[in-house]
Design a protein around this motif. Structure first.
Motif, mmCIF file in Angstrom:
data_model
loop_
_atom_site.group_PDB
_atom_site.id
_atom_site.type_symbol
_atom_site.label_atom_id
_atom_site.label_comp_id
_atom_site.label_asym_id
_atom_site.label_seq_id
_atom_site.Cartn_x
_atom_site.Cartn_y
_atom_site.Cartn_z
ATOM 1 N N LYS A 171 12.541 31.752 27.225
ATOM 2 C CA LYS A 171 12.892 33.169 27.184
ATOM 3 C C LYS A 171 11.845 34.021 26.457
ATOM 4 C CE LYS A 171 16.993 35.891 25.969
ATOM 5 N NZ LYS A 171 18.324 35.783 25.376
ATOM 6 N N TYR A 172 11.286 33.491 25.375
ATOM 7 C CA TYR A 172 10.347 34.247 24.550
ATOM 8 C C TYR A 172 9.009 33.520 24.474
ATOM 9 C CZ TYR A 172 14.645 36.412 22.799
ATOM 10 O OH TYR A 172 15.852 37.052 22.693
ATOM 11 N N THR B 83 4.760 34.130 22.628
ATOM 12 C CA THR B 83 3.745 34.942 21.971
ATOM 13 C C THR B 83 2.423 34.205 22.066
ATOM 14 O OG1 THR B 83 3.097 36.130 19.970
ATOM 15 C CG2 THR B 83 4.165 33.998 19.649
ATOM 16 N N ALA C 249 6.636 39.781 17.662
ATOM 17 C CA ALA C 249 7.672 39.242 18.555
ATOM 18 C C ALA C 249 9.010 39.008 17.853
ATOM 19 C CB ALA C 249 7.200 37.938 19.193
ATOM 20 N N SER D 55 6.191 29.219 22.835
ATOM 21 C CA SER D 55 7.348 29.581 23.672
ATOM 22 C C SER D 55 8.611 29.037 23.032
ATOM 23 C CB SER D 55 7.188 28.963 25.073
ATOM 24 O OG SER D 55 5.958 29.322 25.637
#
Length: 160
Positions: A20-21, A23, A62, A148
């Motif tokens: 989902k995330y 950086t 983030a 991630s």
């Protein structure tokens, strides 16, 4: 271990893993202290290290929270890997020696990651931590990194 090739799709995407995330900036505002290593996967020119958790500091772009947060089940991927060199400390001789498991030099936890930028702008990440054979230092030189993760969990262990 040396790598050649260009930066293409990340290894995680190639494996069909979508988190989902992510950086790829402000590495100094990430914390890997005591991050358990669950597995290491190699791609053509990439290395993905799966971690049970890591921490993202409050100041990281983030992180939407006012405090450092723990991010569980995450992966740090080094893309465009130029070099990967692992060494293990020999308690008897008191020197670092070539690691007997160069493709899996960390199998317990990371305690610290130090970065340095070379003359060509490439970053060397020195991962310090434990392998079942002893204290390990693993230097990975790459064109970029990406962290991630699926979700933010509790506050980081060092938050009051």
């Amino acid at each position: 271990m040396r790598f050649a090739g260009s930066v293409g799709h990340t290894l995680l995407q190639a494996l069909g893993i979508h988190m989902k995330y992510e950086t790829n900036c402000q590495f100094q505002k990430l914390d890997f202290h005591d991050s358990p290593v669950s597995k290491i996967v190699y791609g053509n020119d990439s290395i993905s290290i799966y971690l049970d958790f890591a921490n993202i500091l409050a100041e990281h772009i983030a992180n939407p929270y006012p405090v450092a947060k723990c991010i569980e089940n995450c992966a740090i991927t080094f893309n465009g890997v130029i070099e990967s060199i692992a060494s293990v400390y020999n308690d008897e001789t008191k020197v670092f020696e070539e690691h007997q498991y160069p493709t899996e030099p960390l199998d317990q936890e990371i305690l610290e990651v130090i970065t340095s930028v070379g003359s060509k702008g490439l970053v060397t990440y020195t991962l310090k931590g434990f392998h079942s054979t002893g204290w390990t230092e693993w230097r990975i030189t790459s064109q970029q990194f990406k962290l991630s993760w699926d979700d933010f969990s509790q506050d980081a262990w060092f938050v009051d």
